[in-house]
Design a protein around this motif. Sequence first.
Motif, PDB file in Angstrom:
ATOM      1  N   THR A  33       1.125  -1.294   0.828  1.00 56.21           N
ATOM      2  CA  THR A  33      -0.158  -0.349  -0.107  1.00 56.21           C
ATOM      3  C   THR A  33       1.161   1.052   0.379  1.00 56.21           C
ATOM      4  OG1 THR A  33      -1.773  -0.956   0.639  1.00 56.21           O
ATOM      5  CG2 THR A  33      -1.689   1.453   0.995  1.00 56.21           C
ATOM      6  N   GLY A  34       1.976   1.171   1.026  1.00 53.43           N
ATOM      7  CA  GLY A  34       2.868   2.354   0.994  1.00 53.43           C
ATOM      8  C   GLY A  34       3.445   2.770  -0.634  1.00 53.43           C
ATOM      9  N   PHE A  35       3.895   1.654  -1.127  1.00 47.74           N
ATOM     10  CA  PHE A  35       4.229   1.949  -2.728  1.00 47.74           C
ATOM     11  C   PHE A  35       3.331   2.421  -3.567  1.00 47.74           C
ATOM     12  CE2 PHE A  35       5.787   0.347  -6.800  1.00 47.74           C
ATOM     13  CZ  PHE A  35       6.937   0.675  -6.972  1.00 47.74           C
ATOM     14  N   ALA A  36       1.906   1.524  -3.239  1.00 46.71           N
ATOM     15  CA  ALA A  36       1.464   2.217  -4.456  1.00 46.71           C
ATOM     16  C   ALA A  36       0.320   3.670  -3.932  1.00 46.71           C
ATOM     17  CB  ALA A  36      -0.303   1.466  -3.795  1.00 46.71           C
ATOM     18  N   GLU A  37       0.806   4.223  -2.829  1.00 48.59           N
ATOM     19  CA  GLU A  37       0.418   5.205  -2.685  1.00 48.59           C
ATOM     20  C   GLU A  37       1.868   6.497  -2.538  1.00 48.59           C
ATOM     21  OE1 GLU A  37      -1.475   7.574  -0.948  1.00 48.59           O
ATOM     22  OE2 GLU A  37      -3.012   5.566  -1.063  1.00 48.59           O
ATOM     23  N   ALA A  38       2.996   5.626  -3.261  1.00 49.48           N
ATOM     24  CA  ALA A  38       4.021   6.633  -3.891  1.00 49.48           C
ATOM     25  C   ALA A  38       4.407   6.873  -4.950  1.00 49.48           C
ATOM     26  CB  ALA A  38       5.864   5.569  -3.004  1.00 49.48           C
ATOM     27  N   ASN A  40       1.257   6.338  -7.173  1.00 47.54           N
ATOM     28  CA  ASN A  40       0.130   6.433  -7.214  1.00 47.54           C
ATOM     29  C   ASN A  40      -0.429   5.400  -7.663  1.00 47.54           C
ATOM     30  OD1 ASN A  40      -2.684   7.903  -7.255  1.00 47.54           O
ATOM     31  ND2 ASN A  40      -2.237   9.117  -9.135  1.00 47.54           N
ATOM     32  N   ASP A  41      -0.509   3.994  -7.732  1.00 48.54           N
ATOM     33  CA  ASP A  41      -0.932   3.168  -8.731  1.00 48.54           C
ATOM     34  C   ASP A  41      -2.059   1.625  -7.469  1.00 48.54           C
ATOM     35  OD1 ASP A  41      -0.877   0.939  -9.928  1.00 48.54           O
ATOM     36  OD2 ASP A  41       0.705   0.277 -10.610  1.00 48.54           O
ATOM     37  N   HIS A  42      -2.910   2.407  -7.618  1.00 44.43           N
ATOM     38  CA  HIS A  42      -3.691   2.020  -6.740  1.00 44.43           C
ATOM     39  C   HIS A  42      -4.472   0.751  -7.444  1.00 44.43           C
ATOM     40  CE1 HIS A  42      -2.999   5.735  -5.108  1.00 44.43           C
ATOM     41  NE2 HIS A  42      -2.654   4.907  -3.856  1.00 44.43           N
ATOM     42  N   GLN A  43      -4.238   0.250  -7.957  1.00 43.17           N
ATOM     43  CA  GLN A  43      -5.445  -0.882  -8.876  1.00 43.17           C
ATOM     44  C   GLN A  43      -5.721  -1.742  -7.785  1.00 43.17           C
ATOM     45  OE1 GLN A  43      -4.615  -4.855 -12.375  1.00 43.17           O
ATOM     46  NE2 GLN A  43      -2.916  -3.198 -11.693  1.00 43.17           N
ATOM     47  N   TRP A  44      -6.924  -2.815  -8.009  1.00 45.95           N
ATOM     48  CA  TRP A  44      -7.211  -3.779  -6.867  1.00 45.95           C
ATOM     49  C   TRP A  44      -6.382  -4.925  -6.856  1.00 45.95           C
ATOM     50  CZ3 TRP A  44      -8.794  -8.375  -8.656  1.00 45.95           C
ATOM     51  CH2 TRP A  44      -8.808  -7.950  -9.790  1.00 45.95           C
ATOM     52  N   ILE A  45      -5.866  -5.083  -8.043  1.00 48.24           N
ATOM     53  CA  ILE A  45      -5.294  -6.769  -7.771  1.00 48.24           C
ATOM     54  C   ILE A  45      -3.912  -6.469  -5.797  1.00 48.24           C
ATOM     55  CG2 ILE A  45      -5.099  -7.527  -9.435  1.00 48.24           C
ATOM     56  CD1 ILE A  45      -2.784  -6.769 -10.616  1.00 48.24           C
ATOM     57  N   ALA A  49      -8.182  -5.808  -0.680  1.00 48.41           N
ATOM     58  CA  ALA A  49      -8.012  -7.501  -0.250  1.00 48.41           C
ATOM     59  C   ALA A  49      -8.906  -8.344  -0.437  1.00 48.41           C
ATOM     60  CB  ALA A  49      -6.971  -7.414   0.600  1.00 48.41           C
ATOM     61  N   GLU A  50     -10.562  -7.485  -0.103  1.00 44.48           N
ATOM     62  CA  GLU A  50     -11.544  -8.432  -0.625  1.00 44.48           C
ATOM     63  C   GLU A  50     -11.986  -8.841  -2.170  1.00 44.48           C
ATOM     64  OE1 GLU A  50     -13.862  -9.685   1.920  1.00 44.48           O
ATOM     65  OE2 GLU A  50     -11.815  -9.634   2.928  1.00 44.48           O
ATOM     66  N   ALA A  59      -5.368 -12.972  -3.909  1.00 46.38           N
ATOM     67  CA  ALA A  59      -4.947 -12.249  -2.852  1.00 46.38           C
ATOM     68  C   ALA A  59      -5.044 -11.181  -3.445  1.00 46.38           C
ATOM     69  CB  ALA A  59      -4.335 -12.722  -1.609  1.00 46.38           C
ATOM     70  N   THR A  60      -4.265 -10.440  -2.564  1.00 43.75           N
ATOM     71  CA  THR A  60      -3.239  -9.255  -3.285  1.00 43.75           C
ATOM     72  C   THR A  60      -1.826  -9.534  -3.211  1.00 43.75           C
ATOM     73  OG1 THR A  60      -2.772  -8.373  -1.085  1.00 43.75           O
ATOM     74  CG2 THR A  60      -4.371  -6.729  -2.220  1.00 43.75           C
ATOM     75  N   ILE A  61      -1.197  -8.439  -4.942  1.00 48.27           N
ATOM     76  CA  ILE A  61       0.284  -9.007  -5.039  1.00 48.27           C
ATOM     77  C   ILE A  61       0.832  -8.122  -4.518  1.00 48.27           C
ATOM     78  CG2 ILE A  61      -0.959 -11.548  -6.563  1.00 48.27           C
ATOM     79  CD1 ILE A  61      -0.509  -9.702  -8.613  1.00 48.27           C
ATOM     80  N   ALA A  62       1.932  -7.530  -4.567  1.00 48.80           N
ATOM     81  CA  ALA A  62       3.180  -6.969  -4.593  1.00 48.80           C
ATOM     82  C   ALA A  62       3.526  -6.346  -6.479  1.00 48.80           C
ATOM     83  CB  ALA A  62       4.715  -7.266  -4.609  1.00 48.80           C
ATOM     84  N   HIS A  63       3.525  -5.111  -6.204  1.00 52.07           N
ATOM     85  CA  HIS A  63       3.587  -4.289  -7.506  1.00 52.07           C
ATOM     86  C   HIS A  63       4.955  -5.713  -7.536  1.00 52.07           C
ATOM     87  CE1 HIS A  63       1.466  -1.651  -5.055  1.00 52.07           C
ATOM     88  NE2 HIS A  63       0.679  -1.073  -6.292  1.00 52.07           N
ATOM     89  N   GLY A  64       5.019  -5.575  -9.442  1.00 53.43           N
ATOM     90  CA  GLY A  64       6.413  -6.013  -9.995  1.00 53.43           C
ATOM     91  C   GLY A  64       7.753  -4.349  -9.931  1.00 53.43           C
ATOM     92  N   TYR A  65       6.904  -3.359 -10.066  1.00 57.61           N
ATOM     93  CA  TYR A  65       8.103  -2.468  -9.751  1.00 57.61           C
ATOM     94  C   TYR A  65       8.169  -1.981  -8.069  1.00 57.61           C
ATOM     95  CZ  TYR A  65       7.969  -1.348 -14.715  1.00 57.61           C
ATOM     96  OH  TYR A  65       8.246  -1.457 -15.798  1.00 57.61           O
ATOM     97  N   LEU A  66       7.657  -2.906  -7.124  1.00 59.53           N
ATOM     98  CA  LEU A  66       7.449  -2.868  -6.059  1.00 59.53           C
ATOM     99  C   LEU A  66       9.182  -3.722  -5.850  1.00 59.53           C
ATOM    100  CD1 LEU A  66       8.139  -2.164  -3.008  1.00 59.53           C
ATOM    101  CD2 LEU A  66       5.948  -3.743  -2.586  1.00 59.53           C
ATOM    102  N   THR A  67       8.928  -4.754  -6.412  1.00 54.58           N
ATOM    103  CA  THR A  67       9.312  -6.067  -6.174  1.00 54.58           C
ATOM    104  C   THR A  67      11.104  -5.571  -7.285  1.00 54.58           C
ATOM    105  OG1 THR A  67       7.821  -7.698  -7.021  1.00 54.58           O
ATOM    106  CG2 THR A  67      10.040  -8.721  -7.449  1.00 54.58           C
ATOM    107  N   LEU A  68      11.068  -5.461  -8.442  1.00 54.06           N
ATOM    108  CA  LEU A  68      11.978  -4.742  -9.011  1.00 54.06           C
ATOM    109  C   LEU A  68      12.851  -3.554  -7.872  1.00 54.06           C
ATOM    110  CD1 LEU A  68      14.006  -4.442 -11.315  1.00 54.06           C
ATOM    111  CD2 LEU A  68      12.282  -2.376 -12.180  1.00 54.06           C
ATOM    112  N   ALA A  69      12.472  -2.972  -7.428  1.00 52.38           N
ATOM    113  CA  ALA A  69      13.230  -1.988  -6.695  1.00 52.38           C
ATOM    114  C   ALA A  69      13.802  -2.313  -5.157  1.00 52.38           C
ATOM    115  CB  ALA A  69      12.207  -0.702  -5.766  1.00 52.38           C
TER     116      ALA A  69
END
Length: 152
Positions: A33-38, A40-45, A49-50, A59-69
């Motif tokens: 969620t912090g990465f989504a905020e930073a 601005n990628d708030h895609q529901w996946i 969570a619901e 389930a929710t998944i990490a952003h690919g770019y979070l994993t890359l970072a």
Amino acid sequence: MVSIYNNADEVLAAVGTSLGVTEWLNIDQARVTGFAEATNDHQWIHVDAERAKEGPFGATIAHGYLTLALAGSYFLSQLIDVRMRMGVNYGTDRVRFPAPVPVGASIRGRGEIIKAEVVAGGVQATVRVTVEIQGAERPACIVDTISRYYFD
């Protein structure tokens, strides 16, 4: 355990060297969620969570770019320590995301120095970081990070 290199010659001689693995890092919803905020990628996946329970990943998944970072900064710094005057991230080559990282999973980095060459004032090294998901068959990310290290 981090691999330490004290000069350009040591980095150049290390091509083909495995850097081992890092400690496991749990990926929780707060980080995603912090990465989504930073970014601005708030895609529901990533953040709902619901809704994500009914989605393609269950389930929710990490952003690919979070994993890359995490691969290029958090894990890389645990794999290699070059004792230099200054270092810069020069870029990446060939980034792939073979598997998603579900929230709640633990990941770690595995490193290998795959290339090194002399550049003006220093050395450029390419380190392949493979981000493994605990208990998963396929990695989350494979990236060839490129760093330039400048020595006195």
